[in-house]
Scaffold this active site. Structure first.
Site, PDB file in Angstrom:
ATOM      1  N   ASP A  18      15.848  -0.492  78.516  1.00  0.00           N
ATOM      2  CA  ASP A  18      15.966  -1.727  78.798  1.00  0.00           C
ATOM      3  C   ASP A  18      16.622  -2.395  80.166  1.00  0.00           C
ATOM      4  O   ASP A  18      16.410  -2.985  81.027  1.00  0.00           O
ATOM      5  CB  ASP A  18      16.987  -2.316  77.935  1.00  0.00           C
ATOM      6  CG  ASP A  18      16.636  -2.334  76.322  1.00  0.00           C
ATOM      7  OD1 ASP A  18      16.638  -1.096  75.911  1.00  0.00           O
ATOM      8  OD2 ASP A  18      16.120  -3.146  75.919  1.00  0.00           O
ATOM      9  N   HIS A 245       9.247   2.520  78.543  1.00  0.00           N
ATOM     10  CA  HIS A 245       8.645   1.674  77.280  1.00  0.00           C
ATOM     11  C   HIS A 245       8.853   0.150  77.710  1.00  0.00           C
ATOM     12  O   HIS A 245       8.121  -0.510  78.054  1.00  0.00           O
ATOM     13  CB  HIS A 245       9.527   1.674  76.209  1.00  0.00           C
ATOM     14  CG  HIS A 245       9.437   3.113  75.281  1.00  0.00           C
ATOM     15  ND1 HIS A 245       8.295   3.604  74.819  1.00  0.00           N
ATOM     16  CD2 HIS A 245      10.386   3.965  74.968  1.00  0.00           C
ATOM     17  CE1 HIS A 245       8.430   4.537  74.189  1.00  0.00           C
ATOM     18  NE2 HIS A 245       9.591   5.154  74.385  1.00  0.00           N
TER      19      HIS A 245
END
Ligand code: BDR
Ligand code: CA
Length: 316
Positions: A18, A245
């Protein structure tokens, strides 16, 4: 891409990948990040909020951060994942003091207000559990007609899961919220493990980051070394890299041509003994067009080239 920047809201559970996604988004001239919402997931919501504020601070931005869900919609929270993200969500690296504060509004209220203020304009980029978005939709169901698209890091369509045999973390972590979002009618681009496991950041990449030029370099180099080790110790076939991701979902929101997609009907299993959190993709050819544009292939080199340039990794 000469048009005006695309307005997005980024939903995170910061988290090492993130943190890279925040850097990628806030350093983009093609995206206008109107706010960042946080939730439980990789760590508890207080920790993910502090980590998000820290990244905004290190990036020298004033993007507002809104704290959100501290647990799933209906079930108990299974707890953080220190094996992958450390107890502090950032690889147990010593962190600098955070001077920024979250906004007073909570994530779901902010989502409602910002979507209502910019109807049909905001792409939601979710790289965490879908709890904040689900809560906003429960609070104001008409939002589903006002959000043109969700680009979601989540799910595993035709590849194994990463929490169970079939479930990916962001869906498994709150299956009821995810299913509510998949059933909402909002067009979804699903950037799942099918493509994110091909987007690989290597130790060699980290070595080409110059800490004296980039304020977040030291932190993310150390945190990502922790993340790479976690992947290596879990999977013997992984050597010297970790998947990007969450940055990939931001990249696809910015430039959808990085992936090829096909529309499929997708729902989430919420009552399975072995399959809770599975993204169930109906791939029967007889089925009508689906609610989800599923990312199936990725232009790996183009993504990595842009990623390196964006975050300050010198090209090879
Ligand atoms: C996803 O789960 C989280 O742990 C990561 O930050 C990413 O959003 C990968 O399955
Ligand atoms: Ca995440």
């Amino acid at each position: 891409m000469n048009s005006s920047p695309r307005p997005i809201v980024l939903d995170v559970d910061t988290g090492i990948d993130d943190a890279w996604a925040i850097a990628y988004a806030l350093r983009s001239s093609h995206l206008d990040v109107l706010g960042i919402t946080t939730g439980f997931g990789n760590a508890d919501v207080h920790t993910t909020t502090q980590n998000t504020l820290l990244m905004v601070q290190l990036l020298g931005k004033d993007t507002p951060v809104y704290a959100g869900a501290d647990r799933p919609l209906v079930r108990g929270w299974e707890g953080p994942v220190p094996e992958y993200h450390g107890h502090n969500g950032l690889g147990d690296v010593d962190l600098p003091a955070v001077v920024r504060r979250p906004e007073p509004a909570d994530a779901a209220s902010f989502l409602r207000d910002v979507v209502r203020a910019h109807p049909h304009q905001i792409t939601l980029v979710t790289v965490a559990r879908l709890t904040n978005v689900a809560r906003a939709l429960l609070f104001d169901p008409e939002l589903s007609h006002l959000i043109p698209r969700i680009v979601m890091m989540g799910g595993a369509a035709f590849v194994p899961g990463n929490i169970t045999a079939v479930a990916e973390a962001n869906i498994w972590g709150d299956p009821e919220a995810a299913d509510l979002v998949f059933r909402s009618g909002i067009p979804i681009t699903m950037v799942g493990l099918d493509v994110t496991m091909r987007a690989r950041l290597t130790r060699a990449d980290l070595a080409r980051m110059n800490p004296s030029a980039i304020p977040y370099a030291t932190l993310l180099k150390q945190a990502t070394e922790f993340y790479i080790r976690a992947y290596e110790s879990d999977d013997p076939s992984i050597d010297g890299w970790c998947p990007l991701h969450d940055p990939l979902a931001v990249a696809v929101a910015e430039d959808p041509s990085l992936v090829s997609t096909r529309p499929y009907p997708v729902r989430v299993e919420t009552r399975g003994a072995l399959t809770d959190g599975m993204t169930v993709v109906d791939a029967r050819s007889s089925n009508p067009q689906g609610n989800t544009d599923l990312a199936l292939t990725l232009d790996v080199e183009r993504f990595l080239g842009t990623f390196r340039e964006r975050v300050g990794i010198a090209q090879k």
